[in-house]
Design a protein around this motif. Structure first.
Motif, PDB file in Angstrom:
ATOM      1  N   ALA A 251      19.547 -90.167 -71.799  1.00 18.03           N
ATOM      2  CA  ALA A 251      18.625 -90.237 -70.664  1.00 18.03           C
ATOM      3  C   ALA A 251      19.179 -91.169 -69.590  1.00 18.03           C
ATOM      4  CB  ALA A 251      17.257 -90.704 -71.131  1.00 18.03           C
ATOM      5  N   GLY A 252      19.867 -92.237 -70.024  1.00 13.37           N
ATOM      6  CA  GLY A 252      20.455 -93.163 -69.066  1.00 13.37           C
ATOM      7  C   GLY A 252      21.536 -92.496 -68.237  1.00 13.37           C
ATOM      8  N   THR A 253      22.365 -91.680 -68.906  1.00 10.23           N
ATOM      9  CA  THR A 253      23.408 -90.947 -68.201  1.00 10.23           C
ATOM     10  C   THR A 253      22.805 -90.085 -67.099  1.00 10.23           C
ATOM     11  OG1 THR A 253      24.698 -90.823 -70.220  1.00 10.23           O
ATOM     12  CG2 THR A 253      25.254 -89.256 -68.506  1.00 10.23           C
ATOM     13  N   ALA A 254      21.694 -89.416 -67.436  1.00  5.97           N
ATOM     14  CA  ALA A 254      21.067 -88.524 -66.474  1.00  5.97           C
ATOM     15  C   ALA A 254      20.374 -89.294 -65.350  1.00  5.97           C
ATOM     16  CB  ALA A 254      20.066 -87.621 -67.190  1.00  5.97           C
ATOM     17  N   GLY A 255      20.313 -90.633 -65.459  1.00  6.09           N
ATOM     18  CA  GLY A 255      19.625 -91.391 -64.423  1.00  6.09           C
ATOM     19  C   GLY A 255      20.492 -92.438 -63.755  1.00  6.09           C
ATOM     20  N   LEU A 256      21.804 -92.399 -63.983  1.00  5.35           N
ATOM     21  CA  LEU A 256      22.654 -93.429 -63.371  1.00  5.35           C
ATOM     22  C   LEU A 256      22.924 -93.105 -61.904  1.00  5.35           C
ATOM     23  CD1 LEU A 256      25.566 -94.509 -65.693  1.00  5.35           C
ATOM     24  CD2 LEU A 256      23.532 -95.766 -65.051  1.00  5.35           C
ATOM     25  N   PRO A 257      22.490 -93.973 -60.994  1.00  4.42           N
ATOM     26  CA  PRO A 257      22.593 -93.659 -59.570  1.00  4.42           C
ATOM     27  C   PRO A 257      24.014 -93.347 -59.103  1.00  4.42           C
ATOM     28  CG  PRO A 257      21.336 -95.670 -59.913  1.00  4.42           C
ATOM     29  CD  PRO A 257      21.865 -95.276 -61.235  1.00  4.42           C
ATOM     30  N   HIS A 258      25.017 -94.106 -59.601  1.00  6.14           N
ATOM     31  CA  HIS A 258      26.358 -93.882 -59.043  1.00  6.14           C
ATOM     32  C   HIS A 258      26.972 -92.573 -59.508  1.00  6.14           C
ATOM     33  CE1 HIS A 258      27.748 -95.537 -62.874  1.00  6.14           C
ATOM     34  NE2 HIS A 258      28.946 -95.083 -62.586  1.00  6.14           N
ATOM     35  N   VAL A 259      26.465 -92.004 -60.609  1.00  7.44           N
ATOM     36  CA  VAL A 259      26.974 -90.701 -61.051  1.00  7.44           C
ATOM     37  C   VAL A 259      26.248 -89.570 -60.325  1.00  7.44           C
ATOM     38  CG1 VAL A 259      27.255 -89.171 -63.031  1.00  7.44           C
ATOM     39  CG2 VAL A 259      27.648 -91.601 -63.296  1.00  7.44           C
ATOM     40  N   ILE A 260      24.927 -89.707 -60.171  1.00  7.44           N
ATOM     41  CA  ILE A 260      24.148 -88.665 -59.501  1.00  7.44           C
ATOM     42  C   ILE A 260      24.638 -88.436 -58.074  1.00  7.44           C
ATOM     43  CG2 ILE A 260      21.840 -88.090 -58.652  1.00  7.44           C
ATOM     44  CD1 ILE A 260      20.720 -89.426 -61.110  1.00  7.44           C
ATOM     45  N   VAL A 261      25.028 -89.530 -57.405  1.00  4.02           N
ATOM     46  CA  VAL A 261      25.496 -89.425 -56.029  1.00  4.02           C
ATOM     47  C   VAL A 261      26.641 -88.422 -55.897  1.00  4.02           C
ATOM     48  CG1 VAL A 261      26.753 -90.736 -54.280  1.00  4.02           C
ATOM     49  CG2 VAL A 261      24.659 -91.638 -55.238  1.00  4.02           C
ATOM     50  N   ARG A 262      27.469 -88.347 -56.916  1.00  3.23           N
ATOM     51  CA  ARG A 262      28.605 -87.419 -56.866  1.00  3.23           C
ATOM     52  C   ARG A 262      28.152 -85.964 -56.739  1.00  3.23           C
ATOM     53  NH1 ARG A 262      33.226 -89.541 -56.234  1.00  3.23           N
ATOM     54  NH2 ARG A 262      33.383 -87.548 -55.234  1.00  3.23           N
ATOM     55  N   PHE A 263      26.960 -85.670 -57.265  1.00  3.64           N
ATOM     56  CA  PHE A 263      26.470 -84.292 -57.190  1.00  3.64           C
ATOM     57  C   PHE A 263      25.878 -83.985 -55.811  1.00  3.64           C
ATOM     58  CE2 PHE A 263      26.691 -84.950 -61.732  1.00  3.64           C
ATOM     59  CZ  PHE A 263      27.177 -83.733 -62.184  1.00  3.64           C
ATOM     60  N   TYR A 264      25.582 -85.025 -55.035  1.00  2.52           N
ATOM     61  CA  TYR A 264      25.089 -84.788 -53.677  1.00  2.52           C
ATOM     62  C   TYR A 264      26.196 -84.291 -52.760  1.00  2.52           C
ATOM     63  CZ  TYR A 264      20.771 -87.360 -54.637  1.00  2.52           C
ATOM     64  OH  TYR A 264      19.570 -87.776 -55.121  1.00  2.52           O
ATOM     65  N   THR A 265      27.434 -84.610 -53.108  1.00  2.94           N
ATOM     66  CA  THR A 265      28.509 -84.321 -52.171  1.00  2.94           C
ATOM     67  C   THR A 265      29.079 -82.919 -52.337  1.00  2.94           C
ATOM     68  OG1 THR A 265      30.140 -85.289 -53.626  1.00  2.94           O
ATOM     69  CG2 THR A 265      29.188 -86.747 -51.979  1.00  2.94           C
ATOM     70  N   VAL A 266      28.590 -82.125 -53.288  1.00  2.00           N
ATOM     71  CA  VAL A 266      29.081 -80.753 -53.379  1.00  2.00           C
ATOM     72  C   VAL A 266      28.238 -79.853 -52.489  1.00  2.00           C
ATOM     73  CG1 VAL A 266      30.038 -81.010 -55.679  1.00  2.00           C
ATOM     74  CG2 VAL A 266      27.682 -80.243 -55.414  1.00  2.00           C
ATOM     75  N   ALA A 267      28.730 -78.615 -52.261  1.00  2.00           N
ATOM     76  CA  ALA A 267      28.102 -77.769 -51.257  1.00  2.00           C
ATOM     77  C   ALA A 267      26.900 -76.993 -51.783  1.00  2.00           C
ATOM     78  CB  ALA A 267      29.133 -76.807 -50.686  1.00  2.00           C
ATOM     79  N   THR A 268      26.934 -76.558 -53.016  1.00  2.00           N
ATOM     80  CA  THR A 268      25.900 -75.648 -53.506  1.00  2.00           C
ATOM     81  C   THR A 268      25.411 -76.058 -54.895  1.00  2.00           C
ATOM     82  OG1 THR A 268      27.547 -74.255 -54.549  1.00  2.00           O
ATOM     83  CG2 THR A 268      26.911 -73.661 -52.314  1.00  2.00           C
TER      84      THR A 268
END
Lengths: 550, 98
Positions: A251-268
């Motif tokens: 659950a922590g992995t799915a909520g780590l801010p610095h990892v989630i940010v990486r998914f914001y930078t993709v297009a779709t």
């Protein structure tokens, strides 16, 4: 100064120059098309970048040692840290990508229409990333301490200066290719020794297939010595602790801010799904090798180091004894070193084994460069998360909305330096092993962000008061449990501090649901926004109608 | 923009959610359930490693990786089946890079 020192230093400097070179090259090239640069990155490379961001000193330096020390019980880390990508990629990443914001606190603030929620989320980001970076800094202390043959405390101080400088330069921000290079360096550095050890011990170059036979021999050795067997489950802690720790890490992995940010930078949303899949494949390469590493190290220590006479110890032991992380005490004074007399810190197993197995100065140097890549890439990501939370989510959006770009950048830089120095001071006298410190960061993330994001995406009825209460209760429960268990000896079902996330997450989810139901539902507009996340990018949901964009 | 049949959109959401639930259940079986029965499973061995240890150190991770790729492939197929373009980028609603 010996040959080892020179080789290690040259490799570290060479890899550092490579990262900086790539950053400078990309920055120069990308000024014209700054906004599309990130989108040009195919999911395969984005996966590598996520891997580098994700795999920290805890994965690289700490994990194999933890598995070696804990046996089966250490595998909770392997399954937890990889399983989190299922929750992240199935339940959160594509939806967060469609919602489209810069930071996690920003998503929480906008989805729940609550400034208070955004500020709490920003504070939670700072606490989590801060705890996590304490683990990184104490990891770099181990590496630098060994390299310069000084004690780990001095090593940590040097690491603090290095990481503060590296992150505050800010040049690494958003530059995926630097992280791709860091991934390649760290994975090559990790795989080469484990492949060589596999060849030495089993004549088979594939450690993943060959370490079964070493495990069999370890079982026999353990029986002869009459100690607890390596593969027997739940020897050090209860089954519930194992399950709780595994949940906390997922659950922590799915909520780590610095990892989630990486998914914001993709297009779709499609790219988000593929990035998640590639990321886990690349991360898996290291995680599948760690148990092999642990088995080989333990076997070498038991067969080649234990049993040697104390007056004639191998040359590799002295530098590690100097760092204070290894002690060889002849407690029964028979002049022979027994397995039970070797006290080896979890955190040095990975760094020391190539030396123990005599793999040569090049491999040992490569390990140092790989460990620094792991610590730096993650510390860099964490520091950016901290500075974004402070300068964007708190300073710009709440304190001074008229701040100039330059002023915000300055606030960001100073917050990075301040955070690194504070984390460094804590890391001088680390409150636990690297993997343990990092597990606390995950417990905090699973008690705050995971429930807020999960309900935010999947339950349109969740509202502002619900998430505010949920995050406060989740953080309070997690922190209290960590302290009560670590310093007060309080446990439930034998679950200790590292498994605290399971209580934090449940408390936060229940609180969020109860408070949301007891207060006014979100506006129709907000609810429509959440319904919209059910569908692909091309579809828009509005006022009960579904539209297809062309 | 053209209007879609709400029933079709609903069917898409149900289909996707069901798939995700199936993947998560498989992942749950490969990790939590095996850990729960670790002691009982230790008599079986895979490549010389007792089954519970094998699943913890390799089996679960491999299952997770396969599930993620399966999801990526299947989601693209489902999108196309329902007439959506998974590569579609809305130029009016894009997040700029940092």
């Amino acid at each position: 100064m010996d040959g080892q020192f020179i080789v290690s230093l040259i490799l570290i400097i060479a890899t550092f120059s490579l990262y900086i070179g790539i950053a400078v090259f990309n920055r120069a090239r990308a000024t014209s098309d700054f906004y599309v640069a990130g989108r040009g990155v195919p999911p395969v490379f984005n996966g590598m970048a996520i891997g580098a961001d994700w795999m920290s000193a805890a994965s690289f330096i700490g994990m194999a040692g933890t598995v070696m020390a804990l046996g089966y019980d250490g595998l909770a880390y392997i399954m937890g840290w990889t399983g989190g990508y299922l929750l992240l990629t199935f339940l959160l990443a594509p939806q967060l990508r469609k919602y489209g914001r810069y930071t996690v606190p920003e998503f929480i603030g906008d989805r729940y229409r609550s400034n208070t929620a955004r500020i709490i989320a920003a504070i939670a980001t700072i606490i989590i990333s801060f705890t996590y970076s304490v683990g990184q800094l104490s990891g770099s202390g181990v590496v630098i301490g060994r390299l310069l043959e000084v004690n780990t405390t001095t090593g940590t101080l040097i690491g603090v200066v290095l990481i503060a400088f590296y992150s505050a330069m800010g040049g690494m921000k958003g530059i995926t290719w630097t992280q791709v290079a860091q991934y390649l360096v760290l994975i090559v550095a990790y795989l080469i020794p484990v492949i060589f050890m596999s060849l030495q011990l089993t004549q088979n170059p594939a450690p993943w297939l060959s370490y079964g036979q070493i495990i069999e021999e370890l079982q026999i050795l353990d029986k002869q010595l009459g100690i607890t067997e390596y593969i027997v489950p739940f020897t050090g802690a209860t089954k519930w602790q194992f399950l709780a720790l595994m949940f906390t890490l997922m659950a922590g992995t799915a909520g780590l801010p610095h990892v989630i940010v990486r998914f914001y930078t993709v297009a779709t949303m499609k790219a988000a799904r593929w990035s998640g899949a590639w990321a886990l494949l690349f991360i898996g390469l290291l995680y599948l090798s760690a148990p092999a590493y642990a088995a080989f190290s333990r076997f070498i220590l038991m067969t080649e180091v234990a049993g040697s006479s104390l007056s004639n110890l191998p040359a590799w032991t002295q530098p590690w004894i100097n760092t204070g992380e290894l002690s060889l005490a002849d407690s029964n004074s028979d002049g022979i070193l027994q397995w039970t007399e070797i006290m080896i810190s979890n955190d040095i197993v990975v760094m020391a084994t190539p030396e123990i197995a005599n793999l040569g100065i090049f491999v040992v140097g490569l390990m140092a460069a790989g460990a620094m890549a792991a610590a730096l890439s993650t510390a860099g990501g964490l520091m950016i998360a901290i500075s974004a939370a402070l300068s964007h989510d708190i300073y710009f959006r709440s304190i001074n909305p008229n701040a100039s770009e330059k002023k915000r950048l300055a606030v960001g830089r100073w917050s990075i330096i301040l955070a690194t120095v504070c984390a460094g001071l804590l890391a001088l006298n680390p409150p636990g092993a690297i993997t343990q410190i990092v597990a606390w960061a995950f417990a905090l993330a699973s008690g705050s962000f995971f429930p807020a994001l999960f309900l935010g995406v999947w339950w349109k009825r969740a509202n502002g008061p619900g998430v505010v209460a949920g995050m406060i209760v989740g953080l309070t429960v997690t922190l209290s449990y960590i302290f009560a268990s670590k310093y007060g000896g309080f446990t439930i079902l034998g679950i200790i501090d590292t498994g605290a996330g399971v209580f934090g997450a449940s408390a936060a989810i229940i609180t969020n649901i109860i408070v949301s139901l007891a207060t006014k539902p979100p506006t129709q507009e907000t609810q429509d926004e959440v319904t919209d996340l059910r569908y692909p990018e091309q579809v828009q949901y509005k006022n009960g109608e579904v539209w297809l964009k062309e | 923009m053209k209007k879609m049949d709400p029933a079709k959109a609903e069917a898409y959401f149900k289909y996707r959610t069901t798939m995700i639930l199936i993947y998560l259940t498989i992942g749950f079986l490969a990790s939590y359930v095996i850990v729960f029965f670790a002691r009982d499973l230790s008599s079986i061995t895979v490549m010389g490693i007792p089954f519970h240890y094998y699943m913890g150190s390799q089996g679960a991770v491999l299952t997770f990786i396969i599930l993620l790729f399966l999801n990526a492939v299947m989601s693209d197929k489902i999108d196309k089946k329902f007439g959506f373009d998974p590569e579609f980028v809305d130029t009016n609603n894009r997040t700029e890079d940092h």
